[in-house]
Design a protein around this motif. Structure first.
Motif, PDB file in Angstrom:
ATOM      1  N   LEU A 125      81.989  52.625  10.788  1.00  0.00           N
ATOM      2  CA  LEU A 125      80.799  51.939  11.272  1.00  0.00           C
ATOM      3  C   LEU A 125      79.812  51.647  10.148  1.00  0.00           C
ATOM      4  N   ASN A 276      78.291  64.252  12.087  1.00  0.00           N
ATOM      5  CA  ASN A 276      79.024  64.276  13.361  1.00  0.00           C
ATOM      6  C   ASN A 276      79.775  62.977  13.540  1.00  0.00           C
ATOM      7  N   ASP A 277      81.042  63.026  13.342  1.00  0.00           N
ATOM      8  CA  ASP A 277      81.796  61.818  13.637  1.00  0.00           C
ATOM      9  C   ASP A 277      82.349  61.949  15.039  1.00  0.00           C
ATOM     10  N   ARG A 286      68.067  64.370  15.532  1.00  0.00           N
ATOM     11  CA  ARG A 286      68.812  63.107  15.500  1.00  0.00           C
ATOM     12  C   ARG A 286      68.113  62.033  16.331  1.00  0.00           C
ATOM     13  N   ASP A 326      76.197  50.058  17.301  1.00  0.00           N
ATOM     14  CA  ASP A 326      76.469  51.149  18.238  1.00  0.00           C
ATOM     15  C   ASP A 326      75.177  51.555  18.957  1.00  0.00           C
ATOM     16  N   HIS A 328      73.259  54.059  18.428  1.00  0.00           N
ATOM     17  CA  HIS A 328      72.310  54.878  17.657  1.00  0.00           C
ATOM     18  C   HIS A 328      70.890  54.284  17.610  1.00  0.00           C
ATOM     19  N   HIS A 364      81.469  50.570  19.181  1.00  0.00           N
ATOM     20  CA  HIS A 364      82.479  50.902  18.171  1.00  0.00           C
ATOM     21  C   HIS A 364      83.439  51.990  18.599  1.00  0.00           C
ATOM     22  N   ASN A 472      86.446  42.825  13.592  1.00  0.00           N
ATOM     23  CA  ASN A 472      85.893  43.290  12.312  1.00  0.00           C
ATOM     24  C   ASN A 472      86.516  42.564  11.122  1.00  0.00           C
ATOM     25  N   TYR A 561      92.522  61.797  17.180  1.00  0.00           N
ATOM     26  CA  TYR A 561      93.038  60.516  17.666  1.00  0.00           C
ATOM     27  C   TYR A 561      93.626  59.662  16.539  1.00  0.00           C
ATOM     28  N   GLU A 660      91.630  53.725  18.544  1.00  0.00           N
ATOM     29  CA  GLU A 660      90.988  53.217  17.333  1.00  0.00           C
ATOM     30  C   GLU A 660      90.399  51.858  17.667  1.00  0.00           C
ATOM     31  N   ALA A 661      89.069  51.786  17.721  1.00  0.00           N
ATOM     32  CA  ALA A 661      88.439  50.548  18.164  1.00  0.00           C
ATOM     33  C   ALA A 661      88.968  49.351  17.374  1.00  0.00           C
ATOM     34  N   SER A 662      88.940  49.470  16.058  1.00  0.00           N
ATOM     35  CA  SER A 662      89.464  48.385  15.224  1.00  0.00           C
ATOM     36  C   SER A 662      90.208  48.949  14.035  1.00  0.00           C
ATOM     37  N   GLY A 663      89.481  49.734  13.224  1.00  0.00           N
ATOM     38  CA  GLY A 663      89.985  50.097  11.911  1.00  0.00           C
ATOM     39  C   GLY A 663      89.589  48.982  10.962  1.00  0.00           C
TER      40      GLY A 663
HETATM   41  C1  26R Z   1      77.293  59.876  18.450  1.00  0.00           C
HETATM   42  C2  26R Z   1      77.483  60.222  17.024  1.00  0.00           C
HETATM   43  C3  26R Z   1      77.730  61.672  16.790  1.00  0.00           C
HETATM   44  C4  26R Z   1      78.530  59.365  16.363  1.00  0.00           C
HETATM   45  C5  26R Z   1      79.755  59.147  16.928  1.00  0.00           C
HETATM   46  C6  26R Z   1      80.664  58.340  16.292  1.00  0.00           C
HETATM   47  C7  26R Z   1      78.216  58.777  15.154  1.00  0.00           C
HETATM   48  C8  26R Z   1      79.120  57.970  14.522  1.00  0.00           C
HETATM   49  C9  26R Z   1      80.347  57.712  15.086  1.00  0.00           C
HETATM   50  C10 26R Z   1      81.279  56.829  14.367  1.00  0.00           C
HETATM   51  C11 26R Z   1      81.924  55.724  15.170  1.00  0.00           C
HETATM   52  C12 26R Z   1      81.050  55.048  16.143  1.00  0.00           C
HETATM   53  C13 26R Z   1      82.669  54.784  14.227  1.00  0.00           C
HETATM   54  O1  26R Z   1      82.531  54.823  13.013  1.00  0.00           O
HETATM   55  N1  26R Z   1      83.517  53.966  14.801  1.00  0.00           N
HETATM   56  C14 26R Z   1      84.417  53.134  14.007  1.00  0.00           C
HETATM   57  O2  26R Z   1      83.810  51.870  13.838  1.00  0.00           O
HETATM   58  C15 26R Z   1      84.598  51.038  12.999  1.00  0.00           C
HETATM   59  C16 26R Z   1      83.830  49.765  12.749  1.00  0.00           C
HETATM   60  O3  26R Z   1      83.761  49.009  13.921  1.00  0.00           O
HETATM   61  C17 26R Z   1      85.959  50.786  13.624  1.00  0.00           C
HETATM   62  O4  26R Z   1      86.734  50.042  12.721  1.00  0.00           O
HETATM   63  C18 26R Z   1      86.659  52.110  13.920  1.00  0.00           C
HETATM   64  O5  26R Z   1      87.859  51.881  14.613  1.00  0.00           O
HETATM   65  C19 26R Z   1      85.739  52.999  14.733  1.00  0.00           C
HETATM   66  O6  26R Z   1      86.310  54.297  14.894  1.00  0.00           O
END
Ligand code: 26R
Length: 822
Positions: A125, A276-277, A286, A326, A328, A364, A472, A561, A660-663
């Motif tokens: 992200l 936190n991912d 936060r 997202d 946030h 995302h 993406n 995942y 995996e939303a996109s990668g």
């Molecule tokens: C809520 C918080 C703790 C939090 C959760 C998840 C913070 C950050 C994330 C990361 C997520 C939202 C993320 O990085 N998602 C990724 O986004 C990429 C860009 O769109 C995608 O390519 C990927 O598949 C996706 O996992």
């Protein structure tokens, strides 16, 4: 006064050289004789900045004069990485600078290594946000990135005895030449306190929020140089400070320590990026971080709007677009409502009409644990007025829209409500985003379909045109031109120099995919990149690997995942095959990982440990004749990705379908000539569409099959007992084979895959994954076949230019116009 022309702006080698030396002396306060490499790097950056600032000023003047609509990209993360080589490339100064430094006895690539990564993001992200602001500037769109100026970015990862240790990242400890502090644009942000209802001047009731605390927001601007150097936009990052920096009364009363504590508290807000991912810890800090940067940014936007339009808000929605990266930054929605209603005295309907036209939201992830929810109590404490506004938005939404569509249906109302009822009442940020946004998009075709059909089906029924897709992309400037100079030069020769802007031009390479001479050039470059990585691996881990082997790379955050554990158990299976039969027929392979685990994610950390223990055992086992090597590269980050990606033969994209939303790593690796082993998930599906199914190794369950298996009732033991190799590999985790004297140290992985129910269907996909690897192995033995596939993969990735993504956003969501600068 005559305006400087483009030509006046372009430096030659001697001018740049003189400028670097001048800055070394007058900015860095040192001399050619005693300057450190770091000082040379900073002097170089300062010289480049003369160019950057000139263009930044022109851009800002142009945008101001034309008063154009602009996009404001709100993101809690911008994973910028290093900026020196990027800025040089985008200003067309890279080779000039290289020559200038050579005459000074310095290597530009060495100086670039002095720059710490700007790691203000977790992963996909954050890096997407960084690619997007590069593309926005490149395409000459007026755009501002808004985020947080974290003092510490994502933790630095050390590996000790195979385990991940987190160390603080201090990217600006010794100063960063690319940021400019803007004290003239400081903001003050309220927090806590209570809401009072008073009589307004125009009659009627008015809400007044009496803040319990005020925090100062100090903006730092990072210039974002578009490729070609015409537009230089800004990324504006907010740093928190104590509002009354020094309270003399408190000081005189002997309360110095208390005032210091207040200062420390205020500074905590932008102190550190949350790693936190995975699960949202529900932490007060936060939420405050999110509100802090959104409120600062909205104030900043307001100030600029009012400078031109005063208090006439009729143009606001035409001028201002805000993208929420997202959920946030969701709190920006009630914050804009608060400003318009409470501070600018607009009535609710007028304010809401503006609001939902301004915002759009990108989703995302579908992972339920990553969908943000904040307890109502916490909201009430930190942002009491915003909670009221959210209640009002919710009441009108449920009472008008939902009631009209589904009269009397309380089940649907409960589902669509911004408030989740239950023991602890919660604010659902995703629902608020959808309700408060003009458009909602997913990040790959399949993901957008799942957002529509599985995540928000009722919202999609209510607003059929709200949901859309924007697949993406990645910037080809950083992810090919800068990181793979030899391949870039080859492409310049074959298809011309337009490809960094029009990546589709690489299609022109496809006709050389069978050409022996071209194949050889292509594979020689891959070989050079592998040899460079061999040295990095040796330096970082001490492990010796052979560039003749297949370099098989999985680089991404560690998550179940994403299934690093599938890769792990497959390597163990290969190792078993080699032990059972030393002549087992396989081309030598190096499996390379790069990955950080969220500090609280126990199983993820255990998987890192297992990879490292497996590596120790395999790499030192002479019986297998070097056919198998395993490398875990510590501290995976943008600058390391730039070294690993050009050297990859195989790209591991093996997430459970639907997760995996996109990668975006998948795109970068294929663009650099790696062949994908992957599931039909996220953008892999679109990569296969572009490259052709025969040039990728696709395996495993697809989204529908995953759903069907789960619906039937998935039992991992079925696969465990049915596949003797799989059973033997899993049983290995309980022994001390990889952890001598310490049996059971790796058992958590086996447990998660059996007793734990294997939620991501690792065992179900194991056999198919193993076959895909055999297929890849057979391809590699035919060098011409391999070269052809690698070339076609690289040549067909044009779609995944982030410029194309931005153009999609512009046409489907933002409706912006390009603004020519200069
Ligand atoms: C809520 C918080 C703790 C939090 C959760 C998840 C913070 C950050 C994330 C990361 C997520 C939202 C993320 O990085 N998602 C990724 O986004 C990429 C860009 O769109 C995608 O390519 C990927 O598949 C996706 O996992």
């Amino acid at each position: 006064t005559k305006k400087k022309t483009e030509l006046d702006l372009q430096l030659n080698k001697d001018q740049l050289k003189a400028s670097i030396v001048r800055h070394l002396r007058s900015t860095l306060g040192t001399s050619e004789q005693k300057a450190s490499p770091q000082a040379w790097w900073k002097a170089t950056a300062a010289a480049v900045n003369e160019q950057v600032y000139e263009r930044l000023t022109r851009t800002q003047q142009t945008h101001f004069n034309k008063d154009t609509r602009a996009i404001h990209y709100f993101s809690a993360e911008f994973l910028m990485g290093r900026l020196t080589s990027n800025n040089l490339h985008n200003l067309s100064l890279y080779s000039v600078c290289e020559e200038a430094l050579r005459e000074l006895g310095l290597e530009l690539t060495d100086l670039c290594e002095q720059e710490p990564d700007m790691a203000l993001g977790n992963g996909g992200l954050g890096r997407l946000a960084a690619c997007f602001i590069d593309s926005l500037a490149t395409l000459n769109y007026p755009a501002v990135g808004y985020g947080l100026h974290y003092e510490h970015g994502l933790f630095r990862q050390e590996i000790q005895d195979g385990r991940q240790i987190e160390r603080p990242d201090s990217w600006r400890e010794y100063g960063n030449p690319w940021e400019i502090c803007r004290p003239e644009s400081v903001q003050e942000i309220p927090l806590y306190g209570y809401v009072e209802t008073v009589f307004g001047d125009k009659g009627g009731l008015k809400k007044v929020w009496h803040a319990g605390r005020k925090i100062k927001g100090v903006p730092w601007d990072i210039p974002v140089v578009g490729f070609g150097g015409h537009t230089v936009n800004i990324l504006r990052l907010w740093e928190s400070r104590a509002s009354e920096f020094f309270d003399w009364d408190v000081f005189n009363a002997g309360g110095y320590v208390d005032s210091q504590a207040e200062k420390a508290q205020a500074e905590t807000i932008s102190k550190v990026l949350y790693p936190n991912d995975e699960t949202d810890a529900g932490k007060e800090l936060r939420l405050i971080q999110q509100y802090f940067f959104c409120a600062c940014s909205i104030k900043d936007i307001m100030r600029r709007y009012k400078r031109v339009h005063g208090s006439d808000f009729s143009n606001f929605a035409a001028q201002i677009a805000i993208q929420l990266n997202d959920t946030h930054p969701t709190v920006a929605i009630p914050e804009l409502m608060r400003v318009l209603v409470d501070e600018e005295d607009l009535n609710w309907d007028a304010a809401w009409t503006i609001c939902y036209q301004v915002f759009s939201y990108t989703n995302h992830t579908l992972l339920p644990e990553a969908l943000e929810k904040w307890s109502v109590n916490l909201f009430e404490k930190v942002l009491p007025r915003h909670l009221e506004i959210i209640y009002e938005i919710n009441a009108r939404f449920l009472g008008d829209l939902v009631e009209a569509k589904w009269p009397g249906d309380d089940v649907i109302k409960a589902k669509l409500s911004i408030i989740e009822e239950g023991e602890v009442r919660k604010v659902r940020m995703g629902n608020l985003c959808v309700i408060g946004s003009a458009k909602v998009n997913g990040v790959a075709e399949i993901h957008s379909k799942l957002v529509k059909e599985d995540l928000f089906p009722e919202f999609a029924a209510l607003w059929p045109d709200k949901m859309c897709n924007v697949t993406n992309g990645v910037t080809p400037r950083r992810w090919l031109l800068a990181c793979n100079p030899e391949l870039a030069a080859l492409y310049d020769e074959v298809v011309g120099k337009e490809w960094p802007l029009q990546l589709d031009k690489l299609r022109g390479v496809v006709k050389f995919a069978d050409d022996k001479a071209f194949q050889q050039q292509f594979m020689t470059i891959k070989r050079h990149n592998k040899e460079k990585l061999v040295k990095v691996i040796k330096a970082e881990t001490g492990i010796e690997v052979d560039a003749n082997a297949i370099f098989d790379i999985q680089i991404k955050r560690l998550h179940e995942y994403k299934r690093q554990q599938l890769n792990l158990i497959h390597i163990m299976a290969l190792y078993r095959r080699l032990l059972a039969n030393p002549d087992y027929d396989m081309h030598p392979r190096v499996f390379i990982f790069g990955s950080k685990a969220a500090p609280g994610y126990k199983l993820a950390k255990d998987i890192i440990y297992a990879i490292n223990k497996l590596a120790e055992r395999v790499n030192n086992d002479t019986r297998i004749q070097g056919k198998l090597k395993v490398v875990f590269m510590p501290n995976y980050r943008v600058s390391l990705a730039e070294k690993m990606i050009p050297a990859a033969d195989v790209s591991e994209q093996i997430s459970t379908a639907g997760y995996e939303a996109s990668g975006t790593g998948n795109m970068k690796l294929a663009l650099n000539g790696a062949i994908t082993i992957g599931t039909l998930d996220g953008a892999n599906i679109e990569i296969v569409e572009e490259a052709g199914a025969e040039h990728c190794a696709i395996f495993g369950l697809n989204v529908d099959e995953v759903k069907a298996l789960k619906a039937r009732g998935y039992n991992p033991y079925d696969f465990y007992y049915a596949n003797s190799e799989l059973k033997a590999v899993l049983d290995w985790f309980d022994t001390d084979y990889f952890t001598p004297g310490k049996p059971g140290e790796l058992s958590s992985i086996k447990r998660s895959l059996l007793e734990g129910g294997d939620p991501y269907l690792t065992l179900a996909d194991f056999a198919a994954y193993s076959e895909a690897h055999q297929l890849v192995d057979s391809w590699y033995r035919d060098p011409a076949l391999w070269a052809k596939k690698a070339i076609i993969n690289s040549a067909t990735m044009g779609k995944f230019n982030s410029d194309r993504s931005i153009q999609d956003y512009v046409e489907r969501i933002w409706k912006l116009e390009r603004c020519k600068v200069g």
